[in-house]
Write a protein that holds these residues in place. Structure first.
Motif, PDB file in Angstrom:
ATOM      1  N   ALA A 100      42.875  39.871  10.146  1.00 21.62           N
ATOM      2  CA  ALA A 100      44.513  39.408  10.379  1.00 21.62           C
ATOM      3  C   ALA A 100      45.273  39.936   9.466  1.00 21.62           C
ATOM      4  O   ALA A 100      44.848  40.154   8.144  1.00 21.62           O
ATOM      5  CB  ALA A 100      44.329  37.761  10.449  1.00 21.62           C
ATOM      6  N   LEU A 101      46.293  39.857   9.915  1.00 18.25           N
ATOM      7  CA  LEU A 101      47.188  40.597   8.567  1.00 18.25           C
ATOM      8  C   LEU A 101      48.263  39.588   8.545  1.00 18.25           C
ATOM      9  O   LEU A 101      49.193  39.127   9.415  1.00 18.25           O
ATOM     10  CB  LEU A 101      48.263  41.936   9.321  1.00 18.25           C
ATOM     11  CG  LEU A 101      48.851  42.738   8.414  1.00 18.25           C
ATOM     12  CD1 LEU A 101      47.978  43.440   7.308  1.00 18.25           C
ATOM     13  CD2 LEU A 101      49.493  43.961   9.141  1.00 18.25           C
ATOM     14  N   PHE A 102      48.484  39.386   7.192  1.00 19.68           N
ATOM     15  CA  PHE A 102      49.313  38.436   6.503  1.00 19.68           C
ATOM     16  C   PHE A 102      50.486  39.239   5.914  1.00 19.68           C
ATOM     17  O   PHE A 102      50.244  40.222   5.512  1.00 19.68           O
ATOM     18  CB  PHE A 102      48.785  37.342   5.663  1.00 19.68           C
ATOM     19  CG  PHE A 102      47.874  36.457   6.488  1.00 19.68           C
ATOM     20  CD1 PHE A 102      48.279  35.002   6.801  1.00 19.68           C
ATOM     21  CD2 PHE A 102      46.578  36.559   6.741  1.00 19.68           C
ATOM     22  CE1 PHE A 102      47.633  34.200   7.369  1.00 19.68           C
ATOM     23  CE2 PHE A 102      45.637  35.650   7.455  1.00 19.68           C
ATOM     24  CZ  PHE A 102      46.199  34.323   7.923  1.00 19.68           C
ATOM     25  N   TYR A 103      51.575  38.532   5.553  1.00 23.21           N
ATOM     26  CA  TYR A 103      52.487  39.204   4.948  1.00 23.21           C
ATOM     27  C   TYR A 103      53.152  38.057   3.645  1.00 23.21           C
ATOM     28  O   TYR A 103      52.841  36.857   3.782  1.00 23.21           O
ATOM     29  CB  TYR A 103      53.893  39.562   5.615  1.00 23.21           C
ATOM     30  CG  TYR A 103      53.461  40.519   6.822  1.00 23.21           C
ATOM     31  CD1 TYR A 103      53.617  41.733   6.607  1.00 23.21           C
ATOM     32  CD2 TYR A 103      53.170  40.166   8.225  1.00 23.21           C
ATOM     33  CE1 TYR A 103      53.417  42.780   7.536  1.00 23.21           C
ATOM     34  CE2 TYR A 103      52.918  41.230   9.039  1.00 23.21           C
ATOM     35  CZ  TYR A 103      52.971  42.448   8.655  1.00 23.21           C
ATOM     36  OH  TYR A 103      52.705  43.476   9.745  1.00 23.21           O
ATOM     37  N   ALA A 104      53.665  38.874   2.650  1.00 26.13           N
ATOM     38  CA  ALA A 104      54.145  37.793   1.482  1.00 26.13           C
ATOM     39  C   ALA A 104      55.191  38.844   1.027  1.00 26.13           C
ATOM     40  O   ALA A 104      55.307  39.973   1.086  1.00 26.13           O
ATOM     41  CB  ALA A 104      53.101  37.593   0.409  1.00 26.13           C
TER      42      ALA A 104
END
Length: 363
Positions: free
Chosen positions: A352-356
């Motif tokens: 899964a791709l998370f962002y910050a």
């Protein structure tokens, strides 16, 4: 330097940095064959009759001795591509893109490519043949409130002319006919250009000496020469700051900065595209319209944003740092850098791709 700014350009209504940029444009034409890459130059104003085209005619007349020819700006990218190759093959020293429609934001991949390359390659019109030619031509853009956009913003120097009356063409001039004055005093103007170039202390430094701006050789031959001449005249010019200021004013960066700041305020830690959709679809959120316009500009009123569309927009801006705020030294509350980071997380069995959003306080 004083002769050029106070005599030759005395009727050009711009600040000292603007006059220095015009002189840099002239020296860029002189040194163009030595430059592996080179900036573009914008001369703009808020009112017609402010002297935009006249200033460029004076500049080009001083260098070439010939009254310049203007090129028509086309809104069609393919037409610009064809025109560029023709100009480069002909070996013109400059292209004067004149009378661009008011408020146009200029962004063209072909012009951007030509600014940062020694050679320009494309297919010759009408035949199946690739042609490579020198891309040493200097680009000039003029129009009312025209600005560079996107990648061209960081490759351009802006000269803004001030109009302090509705009919600026009827103001009092020191030289009633500045173009004729330029032609009559061309020898002295050229002499001043070459004195500035020859007085450049950077020419005595080693070839591998560190240089400023993205246009290293241009700054060594042209930019540093003008900075040195301005210093001798008691003035300060810093082309590195001028390029950075232009890049910070880029509308694309400003919009991205505002969006990243809004996302960081609502989601200071890791988030997914679905979380951004929830914020966009929440009508009670104060920044809803701003995020909706950025991530879903074509979405119909009342329609819901989709994680797929938002995710594509997020991926486009990963690793793209932008400045937000104004430095305290300039009277602001402080400036910081925001950068969108992508983080892969496979703890759930499926990647899964998370962002910050990484925030670095500058000052």
């Amino acid at each position: 330097m004083k002769f050029l700014t106070d005599e030759w350009l005395c009727d050009v209504k711009t600040d000292y940095a603007g006059k220095a940029s015009l002189i840099a444009a002239a020296l860029s034409i002189i040194e163009r064959s030595l430059l592996p890459n080179r900036p573009a130059f914008f001369v703009t104003a808020g009112r017609r009759g402010s002297g935009k085209t006249t200033a460029l005619i004076m500049l080009i007349m001083a260098i070439t001795g010939i009254h310049p020819a203007a090129a028509a700006w086309s809104s069609n990218e393919e037409e610009r591509r064809k025109a560029l190759l023709s100009y480069f093959i002909y070996g013109v020293p400059y292209i004067l893109w004149d009378n661009i429609p008011r408020g146009t934001q200029i962004s063209c991949p072909h012009i951007e490519k030509s600014c940062t390359a020694s050679y320009y390659a494309d297919r010759r019109l009408g035949v199946s043949e690739m042609v490579a030619t020198a891309a040493s031509t200097i680009h000039f853009f003029t129009g009312n409130n025209v600005t560079p956009r996107g990648d061209l913003a960081s490759r351009s120097l802006m000269v803004r002319l001030d109009a302090d009356r509705p009919d600026p063409e009827n103001r009092v001039f020191t030289h009633p006919d500045p173009i004729a004055w330029t032609e009559s005093n061309r020898a002295e103007i050229l002499q001043a250009f070459y004195v500035i170039l020859l007085g450049n202390a950077k020419l005595d430094e080693p070839r591998n000496a560190p240089m400023k701006t993205r246009f290293k050789i241009w700054w060594r031959l042209v930019g540093s020469a003008i900075e040195n001449a301005a210093k001798q005249a008691g003035e300060t010019v810093d082309f590195e700051k001028l390029f950075l200021n232009q890049d910070e004013d880029n509308e694309d960066d400003v919009s991205l900065g505002e969006v990243l700041a809004a996302l960081h305020a609502s989601m200071p830690f890791q988030f997914k595209a679905t979380n951004v959709c929830e914020v966009i679809n929440n009508q009670a959120y104060v920044a809803n319209d701003k995020l909706r316009e950025f991530f879903c500009p074509t979405l119909a009123d009342g329609a819901k944003a989709s994680p797929n569309a938002v995710g594509k927009m997020l991926k486009r801006h990963v690793g793209e740092p932008v400045y937000v705020g104004k430095p305290k030294v300039d009277g602001g509350d402080g400036r910081w850098t925001l950068t969108l980071k992508a983080i892969k997380d496979s703890t759930a069995g499926k990647a899964a791709l998370f962002y910050a959003i990484n925030k670095i306080v500058e000052d």
